[in-house]
Write a protein that holds these residues in place. Sequence first.
Motif, PDB file in Angstrom:
ATOM      1  N   CYS A 156       0.896  -1.394  -0.003  1.00  0.00           N
ATOM      2  CA  CYS A 156      -0.061   0.093  -0.015  1.00  0.00           C
ATOM      3  C   CYS A 156       0.744   1.194  -0.077  1.00  0.00           C
ATOM      4  O   CYS A 156       1.738   1.469   0.670  1.00  0.00           O
ATOM      5  CB  CYS A 156      -0.842  -0.026   1.183  1.00  0.00           C
ATOM      6  SG  CYS A 156      -2.052   1.556   1.643  1.00  0.00           S
ATOM      7  N   THR A 158      -0.181   4.440   0.307  1.00  0.00           N
ATOM      8  CA  THR A 158      -0.440   5.408   1.314  1.00  0.00           C
ATOM      9  C   THR A 158       0.192   5.275   2.828  1.00  0.00           C
ATOM     10  O   THR A 158       0.747   6.231   3.405  1.00  0.00           O
ATOM     11  CB  THR A 158      -2.103   5.286   1.584  1.00  0.00           C
ATOM     12  OG1 THR A 158      -2.830   5.247   0.450  1.00  0.00           O
ATOM     13  CG2 THR A 158      -2.579   6.393   2.608  1.00  0.00           C
ATOM     14  N   CYS A 159       0.246   3.791   3.287  1.00  0.00           N
ATOM     15  CA  CYS A 159       0.929   3.782   4.381  1.00  0.00           C
ATOM     16  C   CYS A 159       2.435   3.268   4.328  1.00  0.00           C
ATOM     17  O   CYS A 159       3.055   2.815   5.464  1.00  0.00           O
ATOM     18  CB  CYS A 159       0.031   2.939   5.372  1.00  0.00           C
ATOM     19  SG  CYS A 159       0.031   1.125   4.361  1.00  0.00           S
ATOM     20  N   CYS A 213      -4.878   2.282   8.568  1.00  0.00           N
ATOM     21  CA  CYS A 213      -4.647   3.338   7.151  1.00  0.00           C
ATOM     22  C   CYS A 213      -6.141   3.027   6.333  1.00  0.00           C
ATOM     23  O   CYS A 213      -6.522   1.834   6.175  1.00  0.00           O
ATOM     24  CB  CYS A 213      -3.436   2.559   6.307  1.00  0.00           C
ATOM     25  SG  CYS A 213      -3.752   2.997   4.767  1.00  0.00           S
ATOM     26  N   ALA A 215      -6.624   3.355   3.358  1.00  0.00           N
ATOM     27  CA  ALA A 215      -6.551   3.041   1.932  1.00  0.00           C
ATOM     28  C   ALA A 215      -6.548   1.437   1.791  1.00  0.00           C
ATOM     29  O   ALA A 215      -6.954   0.740   0.746  1.00  0.00           O
ATOM     30  CB  ALA A 215      -5.116   3.508   1.194  1.00  0.00           C
ATOM     31  N   CYS A 216      -5.846   0.971   2.942  1.00  0.00           N
ATOM     32  CA  CYS A 216      -5.708  -0.588   2.851  1.00  0.00           C
ATOM     33  C   CYS A 216      -6.336  -1.531   4.044  1.00  0.00           C
ATOM     34  O   CYS A 216      -6.170  -2.435   4.244  1.00  0.00           O
ATOM     35  CB  CYS A 216      -4.259  -0.911   2.821  1.00  0.00           C
ATOM     36  SG  CYS A 216      -3.522  -0.552   4.292  1.00  0.00           S
TER      37      CYS A 216
END
Length: 387
Positions: A156, A158-159, A213, A215-216
């Motif tokens: 991911c 994002t994180c 997170c 996003a995931c």
Amino acid sequence: MATKRDYYEILGVDKNVTAEDLKKAYRKMAIKYHPDKNPDDPSAEEKFKEAAEAYDVLNDPNKKARYDQFGHAGMGGAAGGYGAGGPTMEDIFSQFGDVFGDDSPFGSFFRGAQGGGGGRQRVRRGSDLRIKLKLNLQEVANGVEKKIKVKRHVTCNTCGGNGAKNGTAVQTCSTCQGTGQTRKVVNTMLGQMVSTSTCPTCNGEGKIVTDRCDACFGEGRVLQEDVIPIKIPAGVAEGIQLSVGSKGNVPPRGGVAGDLLIVIEEEEDIDLKRDGNNVVFDLYVSFVDAAIGTSVEVPTIDGKARITLEPGTQSGKMLRLKGKGIKELNGYGRGDEIVHVNVWTPKVLSLEEKSILEQLRHSPNFQPKPNKNEKGFFDKMKDFFHG
Ligand SMILES: [Zn+2]
Ligand SMILES: [Zn+2]
């Protein structure tokens, strides 16, 4: 050959020892002289082996009886049925299950010692992805480059893969202090020994995500469609598996990706049949062409090729087109194309055709005169395909 010590003396027992006491005596020696406990003492390993050999003999009623009667001479040189060098370390460890029991701390202690180490930090690895790839004969023969679409779990963005919001909401697991393993101290005859198991709080990850997170959803990975270019070498075959490193799934919350495994499927070609690295084509020609001779086009892996049929070509003749087959996998050679000639016998005749053929029916050259010294079908087939 060095003089062997008495088996009873080695284990410190007498001839009337019970099985239980014998086992106890051996355990004591095995623990005392275990090579891992005596790394700087080469004689310890010798004593360790000596004890194992003694135990092996005295623990077996038949061997013990022979030893009691004839001493070492009764053991036929290779004592206890082992090779001349006595038992190997592997032999010794394999009997530990019986002596110490599989569940005891000794069992795992000795297995750990046998593997040489343990307690290493494991890198977590994601799962492999397996896909099927269909190839036509030309692609199989010459190799091909393909772009393959796969859905796989990737880190991911994002994180950064740790599953935490803003990449920071991660705490070291307090149960295991980040090691991913919990340790339990067990008191044994050897003193204190440590047994380890996967930490139940963090499932071995060593970290706890406190704020996930978005996003995931805290997984640290997302499903994504990737296009992966791969190079298929020439000469592959049905069922062969190719592996592309690190193009499988990443595990949740950090680690290395598994592999992408590509399983080859061969599409059957209408004209060219594969036999190993050779291909076979069945050519049909008219009786007239076979008798008078002609030049015909045949399909090959790389397009058409023109071949000549000599006058008087017999049905069943096989012609070899050198190097027109499939490239050898990981090699430099290449198979051939074999053209198998079939002379076509008309199935339907007009009256006119029939009358022309009738005139030839008894003509001398039309009578079969096979040369009995020539190879028949069976030998020709063997020559072509296996010679
Ligand atoms: Zn994430
Ligand atoms: Zn933990």
